[in-house]
Design a protein around this motif. Structure first.
Motif, PDB file in Angstrom:
ATOM      1  N   ARG A  90       0.768  -1.023  -0.144  1.00  0.00           N
ATOM      2  CA  ARG A  90       0.000   0.005   0.060  1.00  0.00           C
ATOM      3  C   ARG A  90       0.726   1.327   0.050  1.00  0.00           C
ATOM      4  O   ARG A  90       0.528   2.130  -0.838  1.00  0.00           O
ATOM      5  CB  ARG A  90      -0.917  -0.001   0.995  1.00  0.00           C
ATOM      6  CG  ARG A  90      -2.078  -1.311   1.106  1.00  0.00           C
ATOM      7  CD  ARG A  90      -3.107  -0.619   2.114  1.00  0.00           C
ATOM      8  NE  ARG A  90      -4.535  -1.669   1.931  1.00  0.00           N
ATOM      9  CZ  ARG A  90      -5.375  -1.523   2.492  1.00  0.00           C
ATOM     10  NH1 ARG A  90      -5.497  -0.671   3.221  1.00  0.00           N
ATOM     11  NH2 ARG A  90      -6.437  -2.494   2.062  1.00  0.00           N
ATOM     12  N   LEU A  91       2.188   1.304   0.634  1.00  0.00           N
ATOM     13  CA  LEU A  91       2.781   2.585   0.768  1.00  0.00           C
ATOM     14  C   LEU A  91       3.369   2.806  -0.635  1.00  0.00           C
ATOM     15  O   LEU A  91       3.608   3.977  -1.212  1.00  0.00           O
ATOM     16  CB  LEU A  91       3.834   2.423   1.821  1.00  0.00           C
ATOM     17  CG  LEU A  91       3.432   2.608   3.333  1.00  0.00           C
ATOM     18  CD1 LEU A  91       4.441   2.510   4.164  1.00  0.00           C
ATOM     19  CD2 LEU A  91       2.558   3.766   3.432  1.00  0.00           C
ATOM     20  N   GLY A  96       4.962   5.598  -3.956  1.00  0.00           N
ATOM     21  CA  GLY A  96       6.254   5.349  -4.511  1.00  0.00           C
ATOM     22  C   GLY A  96       6.904   6.407  -5.290  1.00  0.00           C
ATOM     23  O   GLY A  96       8.236   6.205  -5.405  1.00  0.00           O
ATOM     24  N   ASP A  97       6.246   7.106  -5.848  1.00  0.00           N
ATOM     25  CA  ASP A  97       6.599   8.361  -6.700  1.00  0.00           C
ATOM     26  C   ASP A  97       6.969   9.485  -6.017  1.00  0.00           C
ATOM     27  O   ASP A  97       7.899  10.274  -6.491  1.00  0.00           O
ATOM     28  CB  ASP A  97       6.039   8.853  -7.952  1.00  0.00           C
ATOM     29  CG  ASP A  97       5.516   7.869  -8.918  1.00  0.00           C
ATOM     30  OD1 ASP A  97       6.585   6.678  -9.041  1.00  0.00           O
ATOM     31  OD2 ASP A  97       4.588   7.614  -9.415  1.00  0.00           O
ATOM     32  N   SER A  98       6.772   9.534  -4.735  1.00  0.00           N
ATOM     33  CA  SER A  98       7.252  10.683  -3.722  1.00  0.00           C
ATOM     34  C   SER A  98       8.604  10.908  -3.432  1.00  0.00           C
ATOM     35  O   SER A  98       9.228   9.517  -3.267  1.00  0.00           O
ATOM     36  CB  SER A  98       6.172  10.693  -2.442  1.00  0.00           C
ATOM     37  OG  SER A  98       4.762  10.822  -2.850  1.00  0.00           O
ATOM     38  N   PHE A 117      10.594   7.330  -2.951  1.00  0.00           N
ATOM     39  CA  PHE A 117      10.223   6.374  -1.919  1.00  0.00           C
ATOM     40  C   PHE A 117      10.653   5.124  -2.429  1.00  0.00           C
ATOM     41  O   PHE A 117      11.003   4.250  -2.038  1.00  0.00           O
ATOM     42  CB  PHE A 117       8.898   6.541  -1.426  1.00  0.00           C
ATOM     43  CG  PHE A 117       8.691   5.523  -0.510  1.00  0.00           C
ATOM     44  CD1 PHE A 117       9.197   5.702   0.854  1.00  0.00           C
ATOM     45  CD2 PHE A 117       7.529   4.691  -0.538  1.00  0.00           C
ATOM     46  CE1 PHE A 117       8.706   4.547   1.555  1.00  0.00           C
ATOM     47  CE2 PHE A 117       7.242   3.839   0.463  1.00  0.00           C
ATOM     48  CZ  PHE A 117       7.604   3.926   1.379  1.00  0.00           C
ATOM     49  N   GLN A 118      10.059   4.680  -3.700  1.00  0.00           N
ATOM     50  CA  GLN A 118      10.050   3.335  -4.342  1.00  0.00           C
ATOM     51  C   GLN A 118      11.560   3.138  -4.489  1.00  0.00           C
ATOM     52  O   GLN A 118      12.016   1.642  -4.253  1.00  0.00           O
ATOM     53  CB  GLN A 118       9.477   3.270  -5.764  1.00  0.00           C
ATOM     54  CG  GLN A 118       9.497   1.861  -6.218  1.00  0.00           C
ATOM     55  CD  GLN A 118       8.335   1.682  -7.424  1.00  0.00           C
ATOM     56  OE1 GLN A 118       7.411   2.533  -7.622  1.00  0.00           O
ATOM     57  NE2 GLN A 118       8.586   0.752  -8.054  1.00  0.00           N
ATOM     58  N   GLN A 123      15.940  -0.644  -3.527  1.00  0.00           N
ATOM     59  CA  GLN A 123      17.088  -0.752  -3.546  1.00  0.00           C
ATOM     60  C   GLN A 123      18.074  -0.554  -2.213  1.00  0.00           C
ATOM     61  O   GLN A 123      19.192  -0.866  -2.458  1.00  0.00           O
ATOM     62  CB  GLN A 123      17.412   0.337  -4.644  1.00  0.00           C
ATOM     63  CG  GLN A 123      16.938  -0.033  -5.972  1.00  0.00           C
ATOM     64  CD  GLN A 123      17.503   1.014  -6.962  1.00  0.00           C
ATOM     65  OE1 GLN A 123      18.624   1.477  -7.111  1.00  0.00           O
ATOM     66  NE2 GLN A 123      16.572   0.989  -8.147  1.00  0.00           N
ATOM     67  N   MET A 124      17.612   0.216  -1.376  1.00  0.00           N
ATOM     68  CA  MET A 124      18.430   0.639  -0.290  1.00  0.00           C
ATOM     69  C   MET A 124      17.924  -0.216   1.004  1.00  0.00           C
ATOM     70  O   MET A 124      18.586   0.100   2.259  1.00  0.00           O
ATOM     71  CB  MET A 124      18.375   1.981  -0.253  1.00  0.00           C
ATOM     72  CG  MET A 124      18.863   2.879  -1.268  1.00  0.00           C
ATOM     73  SD  MET A 124      19.299   4.689  -1.249  1.00  0.00           S
ATOM     74  CE  MET A 124      20.628   4.640  -0.092  1.00  0.00           C
TER      75      MET A 124
END
Length: 269
Positions: A90-91, A96-98, A117-118, A123-124
């Motif tokens: 959901r997040l 995701g694009d924020s 955020f995605q 990746q991190m």
């Protein structure tokens, strides 16, 4: 066919129909990702030395804890709706694009990095390298865009206790297993775990801990903690999902996420 047997059969059929991923999401929000790279297990403390209270009144909170010692609060609020919204799926769908701002996981957190955020999640958000320095480790916590994330924060119910003359401010974070922030202090506040587990180490203001500001909490636990005399050890406890830790003004504290964890703090500033 007896009603009880029919209900059991329906439940069994429903369980088979629900994808394994959905069942996992219900338990850990999808944040515990399988695969290589898992850190060596970091255990919970042998004995929690912070009180847990499930029946605390505001009057007793002020009298016994607000200005003198930490306490773990249980059952004061129902954040099940907020927890549902904080699942990984959901997040990512909502934010995701924020762009989020990451801070270095050292005492002063002086380096900031902005990225989607995605990208951070995919990746991190990995287990902490036990040999990395805190000033080389990026961590999502504290620098939230409150306008952009308001649709999420409006569903959070903070602890019902406040202190005279303070204004509450939220700080939301997500971090990988083995990550955390080394010792530091600031004003009083509450910290709630939404998913995962977070181990806390706390010292009163007059007792400055032995630590290096650029080393991670994981390194401190490995290198410094074992040599501490029992009298020199901090108060410590692992906070589980749904629990809230209160820490008083100017108390030294360090944190260590035992799992990939989602958490939110309410600072009283």
């Amino acid at each position: 066919m007896a009603l009880g047997v029919r209900l059991l059969l329906l439940l069994a059929l429903w369980t088979l129909a629900v994808p394994a991923r959905s069942l996992r999401e219900a338990g850990d929000g999808g944040w515990r990702r399988p695969g290589p790279g898992a850190p060596a297990a970091v255990a919970e403390e042998e004995r929690c030395t912070v009180e847990r209270r499930a029946d605390l009144s505001y009057a007793e909170f002020v009298q016994r804890y607000a200005f003198s010692r930490p306490v773990i609060l249980q059952g004061l609020t129902d954040n099940s709706r907020f927890r549902d919204l904080c699942s990984r799926q959901r997040l990512l769908a909502l934010f995701g694009d924020s762009v989020v701002r990451l801070s270095t996981a050292n005492t002063y957190s002086y380096q900031k990095v902005d990225l989607p955020f995605q990208e951070y999640v995919e990746q991190m958000l990995h287990p902490q390298d036990p040999f990395s320095m805190g000033n080389d480790t990026l961590y999502f916590f504290g620098d939230n865009n409150f306008t952009e994330w308001a649709s999420l924060f409006q569903h959070y119910s903070p602890p019902p206790f406040s202190l005279l003359g303070t204004i509450p401010a939220y700080s939301f974070g997500i971090a990988g297993a083995g990550s955390g922030v080394p010792f530091h202090w600031h004003g009083p506040g509450f910290s709630e775990v939404i998913y995962g587990r977070k181990r806390w180490f706390l010292y009163p203001p007059a007792k400055t801990p032995e630590f290096h500001p650029n080393k991670t909490t994981l390194a401190w636990l490995r290198d410094t903690y074992p040599a501490l005399a029992l009298s020199a050890r901090p108060l410590e406890c692992t906070i589980h999902a749904g629990e809230v830790l209160y820490f008083p003004d100017r108390w030294w504290h360090a944190t260590l996420n035992l799992d990939t964890s989602v958490f939110i703090s309410t600072f009283l500033s």
